[in-house]
Design an enzyme around this catalytic site. Structure first.
Site, short mmCIF file in Angstrom:
data_model
loop_
_atom_site.label_atom_id
_atom_site.label_comp_id
_atom_site.label_asym_id
_atom_site.label_seq_id
_atom_site.Cartn_x
_atom_site.Cartn_y
_atom_site.Cartn_z
N HIS A 72 2.52 13.58 -3.55
CA HIS A 72 3.22 12.88 -2.53
C HIS A 72 1.84 11.58 -2.08
O HIS A 72 2.37 10.58 -1.46
CB HIS A 72 3.52 13.84 -1.30
CG HIS A 72 4.72 13.04 -0.27
ND1 HIS A 72 4.80 11.84 -0.18
CD2 HIS A 72 5.57 13.60 0.14
CE1 HIS A 72 5.84 11.63 0.32
NE2 HIS A 72 6.52 12.76 0.62
N SER A 73 0.95 11.93 -2.58
CA SER A 73 -0.18 10.85 -2.22
C SER A 73 0.17 9.63 -2.94
O SER A 73 -0.61 8.48 -2.53
CB SER A 73 -1.55 11.14 -2.42
OG SER A 73 -1.76 11.89 -3.78
#
Length: 520
Positions: free
Chosen positions: A164-165
Site C-alpha cells: 500500500h505504500s
C-alpha cells in the site's frame, strides 16, 4: 572573447549540475508520511486484486506488456532503502533494474483433478496463502501471479499484489487501468463513467426572482458553512474519542487484532447487476454510493440478526422454543462503524499515467488519504428503503464536513512531532475501535483487455490493517463486484455474508419496483 568563453563554460557547468541533481532526485525519493506509516509493523498494508480472464493467459505476452508499461512507473521500478544517519532512520525509494521474472509468478497447477467447485476453493486458498507472505523489500514491492485455473466465471485468473505504500487505492487502480485497453479498440484507454455535477437549480431561476434568489443563496451558503464547522468539530471530537477510548460494540464481525500481529486473511467475492443498482439510484434520486451503503447496512443487519438469533436459539430448550424467541434478536444501541479511506488530492487520470509510462512524463502520485468514520444503523426495518434513506442522510452529513482532511493533517502533524511509531499506533488504535473498512471505486464501462486478454471481472481489497472485515466494491461494465477480505477465525462463513448482500439488493429492488408501480 575569453570572458565570453568562460561564461559559456560556467553556464554549461551549472546546467550539468542541475541535470545531475534532477537525476539524483529522480533516482532517490523519500517516502511520504503516509507511505512510512504503511510500512510500520502496526499498519503494514497490502492491496490485492483478483482479475478474471476470458481466455488462457499467455505469460510471455503479459511480461512483454509489463516491460512497456508498469515497470516504467518510478514506484514499480524502485526498491525501499532504509538508512540511518546521526541516529535518525530515513526511508527512500531508490530506482533499480527490474528483473521481471522475479515479479511474475506462474505456478504449476495440476488442473486435471480440479473441478469448477474445487477451483473456487483452490483460488481462495491460494490468495489466502499470499496474505501470509510479505513482499521482499530488496525488490520493487509488487507481484503478479498468473494462474492457469478455470473457474465458473473465468477461463484463467491473474492476482496482483502491491504494497500500500506504493500509492492509494484510486492511484493504483488508475495505474492498472492505464495498462489496459478497450477490447473493441486496442488503441484506446478504458472509459470511466462521466459524472455530471451540474445543478439544475440555476436553470429554474427567472429574471424576476434573481434578487430573492441571491438572498436565499447567501443564506444557504452561510448556513452550509456554519454546519460544516459544526460537523467538522463533532467529527474531530468523535475521531479523537475513538482513538482514545470509544469502541464499537463487540459483535460477531468485530475482530481483536491485539491477539496477533499477522493473520491469514480470506478473500471472497460476488458479482451482481450494476443495472439493478442504477435502477434503485434513479428511482430514489441517489448516487450509486448511497445505494451500496444502504444495501450494505441492510445486509449487515440481516446477517447479525441471524447470528444473534442462532446463538439465542441454542440457549433455549423445550417445546416453547419458538414462542420464547423474539422476532428481533439484535442487541439494542448497537454501535457499528466503518472506517472509509478518502482520497484528498486530484485524481490522477488514466491518460496521465499512460503518458507517464509511455513518454516518461510526470504526474501526481502518492498516498494523500484521510479517514471518515461512518456509522451504520443496524436494525431490522419494515420498509427496506429506510436503510437507503438513513445511509444517504449520514453520508450527506459526512460530505459537509472536513473530517477526512482534518485526519490527514492531524496525522502529518503527529508524524512530525512524534514520528512513525506513535502515528501508526494512534491510527491503529482508532481503526481497531471501529468494526470494518469500506470502499467503492468506479471501473470501465466497456470490456477491457489486459495486454490482449479480455477481462470478466476485477475484485480488489486490502489487508494488513486491524479489521476482521473489509468490503470493497468495484464496478465494471454492467456489473458490480463485492469483495470481502475477512479474518476466518472471526467470520467463518463469508459466503453467507455475500448471500445476504445479494438478498438485500433483491429486497430493496423489489421495494423500489413496488413503490414505482404504486405511484404510476
Amino acid at each position: 572573447m575569453e570572458q565570453q568563453t568562460m561564461e559559456i563554460k560556467i553556464q554549461r557547468d551549472i546546467s550539468e549540475a542541475t541535470v545531475r541533481k534532477e537525476e539524483e532526485e529522480e533516482e532517490e525519493q523519500p517516502l511520504s508520511p503516509a507511505a512510512r506509516v504503511f510500512h510500520a509493523p502496526e499498519f503494514n498494508c497490502y492491496v490485492i486484486t483478483v482479475i478474471g480472464i476470458k481466455r488462457k493467459i499467455e505469460p510471455d505476452v503479459v511480461i512483454e506488456g509489463l516491460k512497456q508499461s508498469l515497470i516504467r512507473h518510478p514506484r514499480f521500478s524502485s526498491k525501499l532503502v532504509n538508512k540511518r544517519n546521526k541516529n535518525k532512520q530515513t526511508q527512500s525509494w531508490v530506482r533499480t533494474n527490474v528483473v521481471i521474472d522475479d515479479h511474475v509468478i506462474v505456478p504449476d497447477i495440476q488442473t486435471q483433478n480440479i473441478e469448477n467447485a474445487n477451483a473456487e476453493a483452490f483460488l481462495e486458498s491460494y490468495v489466502s496463502d499470499l496474505t501470509l507472505v510479505p513482499l521482499d523489500i530488496s525488490k520493487p514491492l509488487w507481484e503478479l501471479h498468473l494462474l492457469d485455473l478455470k473457474t465458473t466465471d473465468a477461463e484463467n485468473v491473474a492476482v496482483l499484489k502491491f504494497h500500500h505504500s506504493l500509492g492509494d487505492g484510486m492511484s493504483l487502480m488508475a495505474l492498472v487501468l492505464a495498462c489496459m485497453r478497450k477490447t473493441s479498440n486496442p488503441e484506446e484507454l478504458p472509459t470511466l463513467p462521466y459524472q455530471n455535477r451540474s445543478s439544475s437549480r440555476s436553470s429554474r431561476l427567472t429574471a424576476g426572482s434573481r434578487g430573492d434568489f441571491r438572498c436565499v443563496w447567501l443564506f444557504r451558503v452561510l448556513w452550509s458553512a456554519i454546519m460544516m464547522v459544526l460537523n467538522t468539530v463533532g467529527d474531530a471530537l468523535e475521531f479523537t474519542a475513538t482513538a482514545m477510548f470509544l469502541k464499537d460494540t463487540e459483535t460477531p464481525i468485530k475482530g481483536d487484532f491485539r491477539l496477533s500481529k499477522r493473520k491469514r486473511m480470506c478473500l471472497v467475492y460476488r458479482t451482481v447487476s450494476l443495472d439493478d443498482i442504477k435502477l434503485i439510484k434513479n428511482t430514489m434520486k441517489m448516487t450509486v454510493n448511497d445505494v451500496v451503503l444502504g444495501v450494505t447496512q441492510a445486509c449487515l443487519s440481516q446477517y447479525l440478526e441471524r447470528i444473534y438469533g442462532e446463538k439465542k436459539k441454542k440457549k433455549i430448550v423445550g417445546e416453547d422454543q419458538e414462542s420464547k424467541r423474539n422476532s428481533n434478536d439484535l442487541p439494542k444501541r448497537l454501535r457499528l462503524r466503518s472506517a472509509i479511506l478518502v482520497n484528498l488530492r486530484p485524481t490522477t487520470g488514466i491518460q496521465d499515467l499512460a503518458d507517464m509510462m509511455a513518454k516518461g512524463s510526470k504526474c501526481r502520485w502518492g498516498n494523500w488519504i484521510g479517514y471518515i468514520v461512518f456509522p451504520f444503523s443496524i436494525s431490522l426495518r419494515d420498509d427496506p428503503l429506510e436503510h437507503l434513506r438513513r445511509a444517504k442522510k449520514t453520508i450527506d452529513r459526512k460530505k459537509n464536513s472536513m473530517e477526512a482532511a482534518l485526519t490527514f493533517l492531524a496525522g502529518r502533524f503527529v508524524m512530525r512531532l512524534f514520528g512513525v511509531k506513535v502515528t501508526a499506533n494512534i491510527i491503529n488504535r482508532a481503526v481497531s475501535n471501529t468494526t470494518m473498512s469500506f470502499s467503492n471505486l468506479i471501473g470501465p464501462i466497456e470490456e477491457v483487455s489486459f495486454f490482449g486478454h479480455p477481462i470478466t471481472y476485477m475484485a480488489s481489497s486490502v489487508y494488513g490493517h486491524p479489521h476482521a472485515l473489509t468490503m470493497h466494491l468495484q464496478s465494471y461494465m454492467n456489473k458490480m463486484t463485492i469483495a470481502l477480505t475477512v479474518d476466518p477465525t472471526v467470520i467463518s462463513d463469508p459466503h453467507r455474508l455475500l448471500d445476504d448482500w445479494e438478498e438485500s439488493l433483491r429486497i430493496v429492488k423489489a421495494a423500489v419496483e413496488e413503490r414505482g408501480s404504486v405511484h404510476q
